[in-house]
Design a protein around this motif. Structure first.
Motif: not given
Ligand code: F6R
Length: 374
Positions: A12-18, A205-207, A211-213
């Motif tokens: 769901e975090i990764f669905e945010q752009p959509r 940001i997601l890209k 990894g940094e987080c």
């Protein structure tokens, strides 16, 4: 069903752009700079005459409401009052039929929020719902609804429904500003152009930040407390970052307005305390620059007491790296919309810390997705 992701929350975090794109779609015209809100039994005349906006919401939706106050007051120049829905009814609110009520709720079924709505209606106010579920109770009782099109959210900790609420509030603020003629056509167009670029920026940001987080989670997953600081519209985002961490990792976390630290909470700071500071800026905006400078002094107050600062800053900010332990970068956008970008690293940080601690991120203990008791 999790589409290759380990948890619904990450999906769901990764669905945010959509989710952001779908919430914007069909509601704006870049030619005219106008926002269209259908499903509204509230006229432009009502919007022009409104003397106040009363917002009631709970939890994450209350954080969106508090960010929305900044958007509405800045753009439409109408005073906004934000209440916890669970408090609204019991403080004997002053009846004001010229105030518009605004209920923010993902589920549209939260008992406290519904009770606040009924209280507003009984005092003669028209109400608008910002809701993620079509046909939900609060939407049915409202005079108008702005649906967030985030799609079903399975993870108990809200992510995409929250960012979609921020976008719906932004659209509402621009629409209200247009009805009240507090912004020009050009300003409206510029704001909406920024909005259409937001999904691409969230993707960026997601890209980079995921990894940094994950790396930061290795360093900070065993601490007992966390602090989140922000100023202006970023203050409710700091509260949201603290709530995400609390609910899924069970680490005690607090959000605070950065400028309030010196009035007490500075006493908490020592070398074991990670402090997340929202320090983005919109260089074209004078208020934003001022906020940034003040936030830098707040960072120095923390580092002078050996606190470990994780800053969220805009790309190309080279000054901040010298002051803090870690920097998470987000792209540039206008001040109000930065709120949508700076919550993404906080969601990812909470997620990775909770996963490292072995927590059930999709089903945290003691919590339910929809709270239908008062
Ligand atoms: C936390 C969260 C809750 C809800 C709150 C209100 O991640 O999702 O704080 O925001 O229970 O629910 P809704 O928005 O459905 O009214």
């Amino acid at each position: 069903e999790k589409g290759g992701y380990k948890h619904f929350m990450l999906k769901e975090i990764f669905e945010q752009p959509r989710a952001i794109r779908d919430t914007t779609l069909g509601r704006i015209s870049l030619d005219t700079g106008k926002v269209f809100l259908s499903e509204m039994k509230i006229s432009d005349e009502d919007f022009r005459r409104a003397t106040k906006i009363n917002i009631a919401a709970c939890g994450t939706s209350w954080h969106a409401a508090t960010a929305g106050k900044f958007m509405i007051e800045r753009l439409a120049r109408v005073p906004v009052e934000v209440d916890y829905a669970s408090e609204y009814r019991y403080r004997d609110p002053i009846p004001d039929p010229t105030a518009l009520g605004l209920l923010i709720t993902q589920s549209g079924e939260t008992a406290d929020t519904l009770a606040a709505q009924r209280e507003m209606i009984s005092k003669g106010s028209k109400t608008i719902a910002i809701c993620n579920v079509v046909g939900a109770m609060i939407a049915r009782e409202a005079h108008g609804t702005i649906y967030t099109h985030a799609g079903p959210e399975i993870g108990v900790a809200s992510t995409k429904a929250f960012t979609a609420q921020l976008v719906a509030l932004f659209l509402f603020a621009v629409h209200l500003a247009q009805a009240r003629q507090t912004i020009s056509e050009d300003e409206g167009r510029a704001l909406l152009e920024e909005l259409t670029m937001l999904p691409g920026k969230v993707e960026e940001i997601l890209k980079t930040v995921d990894g940094e987080c994950e790396k930061l989670a290795r360093i900070y997953s065993n601490v007992s407390d966390f602090l989140f600081l922000g100023r202006g519209i970023h203050y409710p985002i700091a509260l949201e970052g603290a709530l995400k961490l609390k609910e899924i990792s069970y680490i005690h976390a607090e959000g605070y307005p950065a400028g309030e630290m010196k009035h007490g909470p500075n006493a908490l700071i020592d070398e074991t305390l990670p402090v997340v500071v929202l320090a983005t800026q919109d260089k074209s905006n004078r208020d934003s620059k001022l906020r940034y400078e003040k936030t830098l002094s707040n960072i120095q107050e923390v580092t002078a007491r050996s606190g470990k600062v994780i800053a969220v800053a805009v790309e190309g900010d080279t000054d901040i790296g010298h002051l803090v332990e870690h920097v998470l970068h987000v792209p540039h956008t206008s001040e109000l919309l930065l709120s949508v970008l700076d919550v993404i690293p906080l969601q990812l940080l909470a997620y990775h810390i909770a996963v490292r601690r072995g927590c059930d991120v999709d089903q945290p203990r003691n919590l339910a997705k929809s709270v239908t008791v008062e």
